[in-house]
Scaffold this active site. Structure first.
Site, mmCIF file in Angstrom:
data_model
loop_
_atom_site.group_PDB
_atom_site.id
_atom_site.type_symbol
_atom_site.label_atom_id
_atom_site.label_comp_id
_atom_site.label_asym_id
_atom_site.label_seq_id
_atom_site.Cartn_x
_atom_site.Cartn_y
_atom_site.Cartn_z
ATOM 1 N N HIS A 1 -3.160 7.102 2.721
ATOM 2 C CA HIS A 1 -3.577 5.880 1.990
ATOM 3 C C HIS A 1 -5.040 5.528 2.851
ATOM 4 O O HIS A 1 -5.143 5.499 4.086
ATOM 5 C CB HIS A 1 -2.612 4.420 2.274
ATOM 6 C CG HIS A 1 -3.123 3.333 2.302
ATOM 7 N ND1 HIS A 1 -3.827 3.104 1.057
ATOM 8 C CD2 HIS A 1 -3.046 2.209 2.977
ATOM 9 C CE1 HIS A 1 -4.050 1.861 1.048
ATOM 10 N NE2 HIS A 1 -3.854 1.201 2.246
ATOM 11 N N ASN B 1 -9.960 -0.292 0.057
ATOM 12 C CA ASN B 1 -8.597 -0.217 0.253
ATOM 13 C C ASN B 1 -8.168 -0.683 -1.074
ATOM 14 O O ASN B 1 -8.200 -1.739 -1.773
ATOM 15 C CB ASN B 1 -7.932 -1.095 1.179
ATOM 16 C CG ASN B 1 -6.378 -0.979 1.160
ATOM 17 O OD1 ASN B 1 -5.989 -0.468 0.358
ATOM 18 N ND2 ASN B 1 -6.166 -1.638 2.369
ATOM 19 N N CYS C 1 0.803 -1.246 0.045
ATOM 20 C CA CYS C 1 0.081 0.088 -0.110
ATOM 21 C C CYS C 1 0.704 1.484 0.128
ATOM 22 O O CYS C 1 0.281 2.473 -0.197
ATOM 23 C CB CYS C 1 -0.842 -0.060 1.094
ATOM 24 S SG CYS C 1 -2.054 -1.311 1.346
HETATM 25 N N1 ACO Z 1 -17.808 -8.957 9.242
HETATM 26 C C1 ACO Z 1 -18.162 -9.366 10.681
HETATM 27 N N2 ACO Z 1 -17.335 -9.840 11.556
HETATM 28 C C2 ACO Z 1 -16.102 -9.766 11.353
HETATM 29 C C3 ACO Z 1 -15.581 -9.572 9.835
HETATM 30 C C4 ACO Z 1 -16.426 -9.149 8.845
HETATM 31 N N3 ACO Z 1 -16.181 -8.706 7.839
HETATM 32 N N4 ACO Z 1 -14.194 -9.670 9.965
HETATM 33 C C5 ACO Z 1 -13.842 -10.118 11.325
HETATM 34 N N5 ACO Z 1 -14.914 -10.074 11.929
HETATM 35 C C6 ACO Z 1 -14.769 -10.363 13.408
HETATM 36 C C7 ACO Z 1 -13.732 -11.134 13.719
HETATM 37 O O1 ACO Z 1 -13.947 -12.537 13.608
HETATM 38 C C8 ACO Z 1 -13.726 -10.906 15.401
HETATM 39 O O2 ACO Z 1 -14.654 -11.619 16.031
HETATM 40 P P1 ACO Z 1 -14.102 -12.465 17.443
HETATM 41 O O3 ACO Z 1 -14.067 -10.975 18.439
HETATM 42 O O4 ACO Z 1 -15.570 -12.916 17.687
HETATM 43 O O5 ACO Z 1 -12.973 -12.998 17.214
HETATM 44 C C9 ACO Z 1 -14.022 -9.436 15.285
HETATM 45 O O6 ACO Z 1 -15.044 -9.183 14.200
HETATM 46 C C10 ACO Z 1 -12.923 -8.287 15.417
HETATM 47 O O7 ACO Z 1 -12.000 -8.461 14.613
HETATM 48 P P2 ACO Z 1 -10.667 -7.658 14.677
HETATM 49 O O8 ACO Z 1 -9.923 -8.284 13.461
HETATM 50 O O9 ACO Z 1 -10.026 -7.594 15.809
HETATM 51 O O10 ACO Z 1 -11.337 -6.266 13.883
HETATM 52 P P3 ACO Z 1 -10.837 -5.027 13.908
HETATM 53 O O11 ACO Z 1 -11.346 -4.123 14.788
HETATM 54 O O12 ACO Z 1 -9.070 -4.955 14.232
HETATM 55 O O13 ACO Z 1 -10.939 -4.574 12.556
HETATM 56 C C11 ACO Z 1 -9.815 -4.571 10.239
HETATM 57 C C12 ACO Z 1 -10.404 -5.507 11.451
HETATM 58 C C13 ACO Z 1 -10.921 -3.810 9.786
HETATM 59 C C14 ACO Z 1 -9.123 -5.492 9.418
HETATM 60 C C15 ACO Z 1 -8.578 -3.908 11.006
HETATM 61 O O14 ACO Z 1 -7.552 -4.482 11.863
HETATM 62 C C16 ACO Z 1 -7.802 -2.971 10.149
HETATM 63 O O15 ACO Z 1 -8.087 -1.920 9.328
HETATM 64 N N6 ACO Z 1 -6.474 -3.200 10.130
HETATM 65 C C17 ACO Z 1 -5.397 -2.542 9.292
HETATM 66 C C18 ACO Z 1 -5.235 -2.932 7.758
HETATM 67 C C19 ACO Z 1 -4.354 -2.244 7.373
HETATM 68 O O16 ACO Z 1 -3.807 -0.884 7.576
HETATM 69 N N7 ACO Z 1 -3.395 -2.772 6.219
HETATM 70 C C20 ACO Z 1 -2.413 -2.255 5.479
HETATM 71 C C21 ACO Z 1 -2.692 -2.140 4.245
HETATM 72 S S1 ACO Z 1 -3.216 -3.470 3.278
HETATM 73 C C22 ACO Z 1 -2.232 -3.785 2.225
HETATM 74 O O17 ACO Z 1 -0.891 -3.498 2.346
HETATM 75 C C23 ACO Z 1 -2.639 -4.587 1.041
#
Ligand code: ACO
Length: 328
Positions: free
Chosen positions: A255, A285, A115
């Site tokens: 980003h 994204n 990214c």
């Molecule tokens: N729908 C419903 N529930 C979901 C989903 C979904 N799509 N995805 C995950 N959950 C659930 C999980 O299973 C978890 O359930 P549990 O508590 O029962 O285990 C709960 O939601 C929380 O999951 P987390 O992964 O802790 O959620 P978080 O608040 O961290 O959000 C996210 C996830 C959106 C991916 C976030 O962590 C994020 O944005 N991370 C950074 C991503 C990033 O910056 N990436 C870099 C660029 S990508 C690249 O380089 C290609």
């Protein structure tokens, strides 16, 4: 005497027409519009159709940027394309773009920084221009992530979208242009965002397909935790290098991975909402595509004027992160 600077003189974008909404995703995996919206800020994303590939959208973005810059394809010295989703492993997609444009005098290559691709690309272009090795450069950032997305994995398939952005960068004397770039990496967290199948470590086989190793996997929560701090420190570093105070920034165009990350960084740096550019609700994204797509929207909507200070920042697979300050 005025220094030679790398100035952005044209912007463009190329995105698929097809839209996939959160409601559409509710039919594919166990998720909800409410979860996706509150956790990420995404409402819909663009997705390429079966016969569309990266260079198709990269070429559209490039043509739009060249038109704004009033630069002919044959005037380009260099075409660089930041992506992790090339048309095919060999050759570079930048060469397809070079051919599509008729940029007969340009060298062309792809590079990969997840990214952070667009920020790395600004840094590469800035070095070529300041060294005097190139005068007109086409930088493209873009991705067709939905073709390496596991549509059975709700933790990633709700996040990604497709699209490309491009800028034409020109060597010019004066104060306008790229003022600073800061780029970083830490491969100890390489497994946070990865696609493990299909390379020289784990070549493609029936097993890699069965094991779903040709899709991006992400440790979202771990990534989130390091993203905010690294983006903040890169922003501070690039501002310091440019000798611009945080309050001097007119537009923060980050980003678009997650609105919560963007808001947390903005809060730490003291920027009100009207300085942040957020379009993740419409695109998801798009990795290396997100900053140049956002920049093109800001420019074409007439929201940026000469001498405005723009700050770009990104974080992604590698891990890589970085930031850049531009005087428009
Ligand atoms: N729908 C419903 N529930 C979901 C989903 C979904 N799509 N995805 C995950 N959950 C659930 C999980 O299973 C978890 O359930 P549990 O508590 O029962 O285990 C709960 O939601 C929380 O999951 P987390 O992964 O802790 O959620 P978080 O608040 O961290 O959000 C996210 C996830 C959106 C991916 C976030 O962590 C994020 O944005 N991370 C950074 C991503 C990033 O910056 N990436 C870099 C660029 S990508 C690249 O380089 C290609």
């Amino acid at each position: 005497m005025d220094k030679i600077r790398a100035r952005i003189i044209g912007t463009g974008r190329g995105v698929p027409e097809k839209i996939l909404t959160n409601a559409d995703l509710e039919k594919l995996v166990d998720t909800s519009d409410e979860w996706i919206t509150t956790r990420t800020g995404i409402k819909e994303r663009r997705i390429a159709s079966e016969n569309e590939a990266l260079s198709d959208f990269a070429t559209i973005a490039a043509k739009n940027a060249l038109e704004m810059a009033q630069v002919k394809p044959e005037e380009l010295d260099l075409i660089i394309l930041g992506t992790v989703t090339m048309d095919q492993p060999i050759p570079a997609s930048a060469c397809f773009v070079q051919h599509n444009l008729g940029a007969t005098n340009a060298a062309a290559f792809d590079f990969q920084a997840g990214c952070t691709g667009f920020i790395y690309g600004l840094s590469i272009a800035d070095q070529y221009i300041r060294a005097g090795s190139a005068k007109k450069i086409l930088l493209i950032g873009g991705e067709i992530l939905t073709k390496v997305t596991d549509w059975q994995d709700r933790t990633t398939c709700v996040l990604f979208g497709d699209g490309c952005g491009a800028v034409v960068i020109y060597a010019e004397k004066g104060e306008r242009g790229i003022l600073s770039t800061s780029i970083h990496s830490d491969g100890s967290m390489a497994d946070f965002i990865a696609m493990t199948g299909g390379g020289s470590r784990i070549p493609t086989s029936h097993q890699t397909v069965d094991q779903r190793l040709h899709y991006i996997k992400m440790k979202g929560n771990e990534t989130f935790k390091v993203a905010v701090r690294r983006i903040e420190s890169a922003c501070r570093e690039s501002l310091e290098l440019a000798q611009i105070p945080a309050e001097g920034v007119r537009w923060f165009i980050p980003h678009q991975a997650n609105t919560r990350i963007i808001n947390a960084v903005a809060e730490r740096l003291g920027w009100p909402e009207d300085r942040l550019y957020i379009n993740i609700d419409r695109y998801g994204n798009t990795s290396a595509g997100s900053i140049p797509i956002g920049l093109d929207e800001v420019v074409r909507d007439g929201k940026v004027k000469a001498d405005d200070i723009l700050l770009f920042s990104a974080f992604g697979a590698g891990l890589t992160w970085g930031s850049s300050v531009v005087r428009w």
